[in-house]
Scaffold this motif. Structure first.
Motif, PDB file in Angstrom:
ATOM      1  N   VAL A   1      40.168  41.561  23.953  1.00 28.95           N
ATOM      2  CA  VAL A   1      40.720  42.202  25.147  1.00 28.95           C
ATOM      3  C   VAL A   1      39.930  43.477  25.450  1.00 28.95           C
ATOM      4  CG1 VAL A   1      42.760  43.351  26.119  1.00 28.95           C
ATOM      5  CG2 VAL A   1      43.002  41.162  24.932  1.00 28.95           C
ATOM      6  N   ASP A   2      39.552  44.226  24.422  1.00 28.49           N
ATOM      7  CA  ASP A   2      38.721  45.418  24.650  1.00 28.49           C
ATOM      8  C   ASP A   2      37.346  45.042  25.183  1.00 28.49           C
ATOM      9  OD1 ASP A   2      40.631  47.285  24.052  1.00 28.49           O
ATOM     10  OD2 ASP A   2      39.958  47.615  21.994  1.00 28.49           O
ATOM     11  N   ALA A   3      36.799  43.921  24.740  1.00 28.22           N
ATOM     12  CA  ALA A   3      35.512  43.461  25.281  1.00 28.22           C
ATOM     13  C   ALA A   3      35.652  43.174  26.774  1.00 28.22           C
ATOM     14  CB  ALA A   3      35.032  42.217  24.533  1.00 28.22           C
TER      15      ALA A   3
ATOM     16  N   LEU B   1      45.387  37.870  30.509  1.00 26.45           N
ATOM     17  CA  LEU B   1      44.425  38.472  29.584  1.00 26.45           C
ATOM     18  C   LEU B   1      43.017  38.449  30.162  1.00 26.45           C
ATOM     19  CD1 LEU B   1      45.585  36.965  26.172  1.00 26.45           C
ATOM     20  CD2 LEU B   1      45.791  39.352  26.908  1.00 26.45           C
ATOM     21  N   GLN B   2      42.625  37.304  30.694  1.00 23.61           N
ATOM     22  CA  GLN B   2      41.249  37.134  31.141  1.00 23.61           C
ATOM     23  C   GLN B   2      40.937  37.877  32.432  1.00 23.61           C
ATOM     24  OE1 GLN B   2      41.159  32.814  31.172  1.00 23.61           O
ATOM     25  NE2 GLN B   2      39.990  32.798  29.276  1.00 23.61           N
ATOM     26  N   TYR B   3      41.908  37.950  33.336  1.00 22.78           N
ATOM     27  CA  TYR B   3      41.600  38.496  34.657  1.00 22.78           C
ATOM     28  C   TYR B   3      42.442  39.705  35.065  1.00 22.78           C
ATOM     29  CZ  TYR B   3      39.108  34.124  34.865  1.00 22.78           C
ATOM     30  OH  TYR B   3      38.262  33.097  34.578  1.00 22.78           O
ATOM     31  N   GLY B   4      43.612  39.891  34.477  1.00 24.17           N
ATOM     32  CA  GLY B   4      44.471  40.994  34.886  1.00 24.17           C
ATOM     33  C   GLY B   4      44.347  42.252  34.054  1.00 24.17           C
ATOM     34  N   VAL B   5      44.278  42.082  32.741  1.00 21.82           N
ATOM     35  CA  VAL B   5      44.274  43.238  31.836  1.00 21.82           C
ATOM     36  C   VAL B   5      43.146  44.233  32.139  1.00 21.82           C
ATOM     37  CG1 VAL B   5      43.969  43.956  29.425  1.00 21.82           C
ATOM     38  CG2 VAL B   5      45.583  42.142  29.994  1.00 21.82           C
ATOM     39  N   PRO B   6      41.911  43.762  32.396  1.00 21.58           N
ATOM     40  CA  PRO B   6      40.846  44.752  32.657  1.00 21.58           C
ATOM     41  C   PRO B   6      41.134  45.658  33.857  1.00 21.58           C
ATOM     42  CG  PRO B   6      39.896  42.597  32.219  1.00 21.58           C
ATOM     43  CD  PRO B   6      41.383  42.399  32.360  1.00 21.58           C
TER      44      PRO B   6
ATOM     45  N   VAL C   1      50.766  44.072  25.988  1.00 20.88           N
ATOM     46  CA  VAL C   1      49.715  43.084  25.693  1.00 20.88           C
ATOM     47  C   VAL C   1      49.766  42.716  24.212  1.00 20.88           C
ATOM     48  CG1 VAL C   1      47.225  42.641  25.662  1.00 20.88           C
ATOM     49  CG2 VAL C   1      48.260  43.861  27.601  1.00 20.88           C
ATOM     50  N   GLY C   2      49.868  43.708  23.355  1.00 16.71           N
ATOM     51  CA  GLY C   2      49.961  43.444  21.921  1.00 16.71           C
ATOM     52  C   GLY C   2      51.248  42.722  21.562  1.00 16.71           C
ATOM     53  N   VAL C   3      52.352  43.095  22.206  1.00 14.97           N
ATOM     54  CA  VAL C   3      53.629  42.420  21.953  1.00 14.97           C
ATOM     55  C   VAL C   3      53.525  40.961  22.376  1.00 14.97           C
ATOM     56  CG1 VAL C   3      56.073  42.338  22.627  1.00 14.97           C
ATOM     57  CG2 VAL C   3      54.982  44.541  22.112  1.00 14.97           C
TER      58      VAL C   3
END
Length: 177
Positions: free
Chosen positions: A150-152, A73-78, A13-15
């Protein structure tokens, strides 16, 4: 059988975010910026390309796909990378506790921090997606803001996640900076 490095990792994610905002970066520059080895940066890019979040351009060039990146980011990362927390830590503020996001978030939420000896804020400790995130917070305000957003998403309630989605969308709306 798939290779062991096939699945995306939190570090990717950071990359992805760093590559999006620094599109001409070499693996070496990307690795240095994120506190990684060149081989780790290369492997992360390979996973992003394999997943469809980025595409190769030339020998070392990579272009992140803005639409899929935003959706991921919005829907997958969490869901892919749920936050790991510790009850109390001292460190660098993240989520809506980050200085650039405090006015956007909830008023009475507990403070969130990336545990680090570099920080002097106290709160619920959140293990960062990128191990060097505390260092990045001092060097790259734009990437720090996105990692905090992203943490939020990873830790927020429904309202906080919706605000974070909107802010990520706004941050990624224009061309890479």
């Amino acid at each position: 059988m798939l290779p062991s490095n096939h699945a995306l990792r939190p570090l990717d994610v950071g990359v992805m975010l760093a590559t999006y905002h620094n599109p001409g970066s070499t693996y070496g520059a990307l690795a240095e910026h994120l506190g990684l080895s060149k081989s780790s940066a290369h492997a992360a890019i390979a996973r992003l390309v394999r997943s469809g979040l980025a595409s190769r351009i030339g020998r070392e060039g990579v272009r992140v796909a803005p639409g899929p990146m935003k959706d991921f980011l919005q829907y997958g990362v969490p869901y892919a990378f749920p936050a790991e927390t510790v009850p109390r830590a001292r460190g660098i503020p993240t989520g809506f506790s980050a200085p650039s996001l405090q006015s956007e978030g909830p008023v009475n939420a507990p403070a969130l921090v990336w545990p680090s000896r570099l920080g002097n804020s106290a709160g619920v400790g959140v293990h960062p997606l990128v191990p060097a995130a505390p260092d990045i917070s001092f060097r790259d305000p734009r990437l720090y803001r996105l990692l905090a957003l992203v943490d939020a998403l990873r830790l927020g309630d429904a309202r906080e996640r919706e605000v974070a989605r909107e802010l990520i969308g706004q941050s990624l709306a224009g061309p890479p900076l």
